[in-house]
Design an enzyme around this catalytic site. Structure first.
Site, short mmCIF file in Angstrom:
data_model
loop_
_atom_site.label_atom_id
_atom_site.label_comp_id
_atom_site.label_asym_id
_atom_site.label_seq_id
_atom_site.Cartn_x
_atom_site.Cartn_y
_atom_site.Cartn_z
N CYS A 1 -6.67 2.03 13.20
CA CYS A 1 -6.33 0.96 14.44
C CYS A 1 -6.23 -0.17 13.84
O CYS A 1 -7.49 -0.98 13.42
CB CYS A 1 -7.06 1.34 15.71
SG CYS A 1 -6.54 0.15 16.94
N ASN B 1 -12.35 2.30 -6.00
CA ASN B 1 -10.93 2.66 -6.08
C ASN B 1 -10.57 3.09 -4.97
O ASN B 1 -11.42 3.92 -4.19
CB ASN B 1 -10.67 3.59 -7.18
CG ASN B 1 -10.97 2.94 -8.64
OD1 ASN B 1 -11.34 1.67 -8.56
ND2 ASN B 1 -11.23 3.85 -9.71
N ALA C 1 -12.71 4.98 -21.00
CA ALA C 1 -13.61 5.99 -20.16
C ALA C 1 -13.35 7.32 -20.64
O ALA C 1 -14.06 8.21 -20.73
CB ALA C 1 -13.54 5.64 -18.71
N TYR D 1 0.60 -1.16 -0.14
CA TYR D 1 -0.11 -0.05 -0.04
C TYR D 1 1.02 1.31 0.06
O TYR D 1 0.36 2.47 -0.49
CB TYR D 1 -1.10 -0.12 1.16
CG TYR D 1 -1.88 -1.13 0.90
CD1 TYR D 1 -3.06 -0.81 -0.26
CD2 TYR D 1 -2.11 -2.25 1.38
CE1 TYR D 1 -4.17 -1.56 -0.70
CE2 TYR D 1 -3.09 -3.34 1.02
CZ TYR D 1 -4.08 -2.74 -0.01
OH TYR D 1 -4.94 -3.67 -0.42
N GLY E 1 -15.63 0.95 -15.88
CA GLY E 1 -14.39 0.56 -15.84
C GLY E 1 -14.22 -0.48 -14.67
O GLY E 1 -13.27 -0.48 -13.82
N THR E 2 -15.24 -1.50 -14.63
CA THR E 2 -14.91 -2.63 -13.60
C THR E 2 -15.27 -3.84 -14.07
O THR E 2 -16.30 -4.02 -14.88
CB THR E 2 -15.77 -2.30 -12.05
OG1 THR E 2 -15.64 -3.45 -11.34
CG2 THR E 2 -17.30 -1.92 -12.43
N ASP F 1 -7.95 5.23 -4.56
CA ASP F 1 -7.05 6.24 -5.10
C ASP F 1 -8.34 7.76 -4.83
O ASP F 1 -9.29 7.42 -4.58
CB ASP F 1 -6.64 6.44 -6.66
CG ASP F 1 -7.66 6.45 -7.56
OD1 ASP F 1 -8.49 7.31 -7.61
OD2 ASP F 1 -7.72 5.31 -8.48
N GLU G 1 -14.11 -3.47 -22.58
CA GLU G 1 -14.59 -4.73 -22.97
C GLU G 1 -15.96 -5.02 -22.05
O GLU G 1 -16.08 -4.23 -20.94
CB GLU G 1 -13.58 -5.84 -22.76
CG GLU G 1 -13.34 -5.76 -21.31
CD GLU G 1 -11.66 -6.39 -21.15
OE1 GLU G 1 -11.05 -6.83 -22.00
OE2 GLU G 1 -11.16 -6.42 -19.88
N HIS H 1 -14.45 0.77 -0.76
CA HIS H 1 -13.14 -0.20 -0.69
C HIS H 1 -12.18 0.58 0.31
O HIS H 1 -10.89 -0.07 0.45
CB HIS H 1 -12.86 -0.92 -1.61
CG HIS H 1 -13.56 -1.93 -2.54
ND1 HIS H 1 -13.46 -2.37 -3.63
CD2 HIS H 1 -14.74 -2.55 -1.69
CE1 HIS H 1 -14.36 -3.27 -3.90
NE2 HIS H 1 -15.11 -3.28 -2.89
N1 APR Z 1 -12.02 2.84 -19.24
C1 APR Z 1 -12.59 2.30 -18.95
N2 APR Z 1 -12.55 0.97 -18.24
C2 APR Z 1 -11.32 0.30 -18.54
C3 APR Z 1 -10.15 1.04 -19.08
C4 APR Z 1 -10.41 2.29 -19.49
N3 APR Z 1 -9.58 2.93 -20.12
N4 APR Z 1 -9.01 0.10 -19.04
C5 APR Z 1 -9.41 -0.91 -18.57
N5 APR Z 1 -10.72 -0.96 -18.20
C6 APR Z 1 -11.69 -2.05 -17.55
C7 APR Z 1 -11.05 -3.64 -17.70
O1 APR Z 1 -11.79 -3.56 -19.08
C8 APR Z 1 -12.00 -3.97 -16.61
O2 APR Z 1 -12.95 -4.52 -16.89
O3 APR Z 1 -11.61 -1.70 -16.23
C9 APR Z 1 -11.94 -3.02 -15.42
C10 APR Z 1 -10.70 -3.39 -14.47
O4 APR Z 1 -11.12 -4.37 -13.86
P1 APR Z 1 -10.17 -5.11 -12.56
O5 APR Z 1 -8.76 -5.04 -12.79
O6 APR Z 1 -11.06 -6.32 -12.08
O7 APR Z 1 -10.82 -3.99 -11.51
P2 APR Z 1 -12.07 -3.83 -10.54
O8 APR Z 1 -13.36 -4.17 -11.29
O9 APR Z 1 -12.28 -2.27 -10.17
O10 APR Z 1 -11.77 -4.60 -9.50
C11 APR Z 1 -12.49 -4.60 -8.15
O11 APR Z 1 -11.22 -5.97 -6.91
O12 APR Z 1 -9.26 -6.51 -6.42
C12 APR Z 1 -10.06 -5.86 -6.01
O13 APR Z 1 -10.72 -4.26 -4.35
C13 APR Z 1 -10.22 -4.37 -5.69
O14 APR Z 1 -11.60 -2.60 -6.01
C14 APR Z 1 -10.96 -3.69 -6.59
C15 APR Z 1 -11.98 -4.72 -6.95
#
Ligand code: APR
Length: 238
Positions: A122, A97, A227, A61, A183-184, A99, A211, A114
């Site tokens: 603590c 996120n 995005a 971290y 973006g998840t 950040d 995707e 998260h």
């Molecule tokens: N714009 C939008 N989406 C994007 C971009 C972009 N430029 N680049 C990548 N992505 C997408 C990918 O296609 C993918 O679907 O972002 C997603 C990222 O997925 P993960 O890496 O699985 O991240 P996330 O879904 O945020 O993870 C969820 O998992 O590990 C834990 O706690 C952590 O908060 C996190 C949680």
């Protein structure tokens, strides 16, 4: 593509994931060169990891803090802050996120479900609230102490822990009419379920990313693209 309308009666709930910060230079988790390709979740992101080897957790971290400090909000963060400006209390942004790029872009109606990189709390769970902590630690000895004497831990929701503010999130989704997800990958719960809750509430459900996510079938519309390129100008608020 033509803009998507947000009507005067609409309430918008936004969920973002690591993808929204990708164009700011922060790696996502599950890409082939992502964070989980270089680190084992069970070494850096579980309560057991913190017990077993707290330095490994803090090192991970601390590195995240360092890269976050060097990153800047991108046009996608800014577009969401502008949408909030137009919609006021009809808008809520929930991010997975840790950040701070959303707040640095100007978002204020924001939930960090998260946790947050810039805070610590603590390790013993004494109940004192999280404290602001931007330090990049170089050894475990440097890590600060809570007022109760226990060591601080990152204010991050580890795997196996309950995400923050879930009651408020459930309430807000139940009364939303539009859900925007950016973006998840749709692979981590409970966030991956939010689109299903929005469907139950009868809301329109739009996904934005390069995707389709794992839960793509639950969305009413998928807008394919990065995005930062797609979000600015995508929503027309009345
Ligand atoms: N714009 C939008 N989406 C994007 C971009 C972009 N430029 N680049 C990548 N992505 C997408 C990918 O296609 C993918 O679907 O972002 C997603 C990222 O997925 P993960 O890496 O699985 O991240 P996330 O879904 O945020 O993870 C969820 O998992 O590990 C834990 O706690 C952590 O908060 C996190 C949680």
């Amino acid at each position: 593509m033509s803009p998507i309308s947000i009507l005067p009666a609409d309430r918008v709930f936004v969920l973002t994931g690591a993808g929204i910060s990708a164009e700011s230079g922060l790696p996502t988790f599950r890409a082939s060169d992502g964070l989980w390709a270089g680190h084992r979740i069970e070494d850096v992101c579980t309560p057991e990891a913190l017990d077993r080897n707290p330095w490994l957790v803090w090192k991970f971290y601390s590195e995240r803090r360092e890269s976050c400090r060097a990153a800047q909000p991108n046009p996608a963060h800014i577009a969401l802050a502008e949408l909030e400006q137009r919609l006021g209390d009809r808008f809520l942004l929930c991010t997975q996120n840790v950040d701070d790029l959303h707040e640095r872009a100007g978002s204020a109606r924001l939930i960090h479900m998260h946790g947050e990189l810039s805070r610590s709390r603590c390790e013993a769970g004494c109940g004192r609230p999280p404290v602001e902590d931007h330090a990049v630690y170089r050894s475990l000895d440097e890590v600060g102490r809570c007022a109760c004497g226990a060591r601080l831990r990152p204010h991050i929701v580890f795997f196996g822990e309950m995400p923050l503010e879930m009651n408020r999130i459930e309430r807000e989704i139940a009364r939303s009419t539009v859900m925007i997800v950016v973006g998840t990958s749709g692979s981590v719960y409970p966030a991956a379920n939010f689109v299903h809750w929005a469907r139950q509430a009868g809301a329109r459900r739009i996904y934005i990313g390069p995707e389709a996510p794992l839960n793509a079938a639950a969305f009413t519309q998928i807008v394919e693209g990065n995005a930062g390129e797609v979000l600015p100008g995508l929503f027309q608020a009345e």
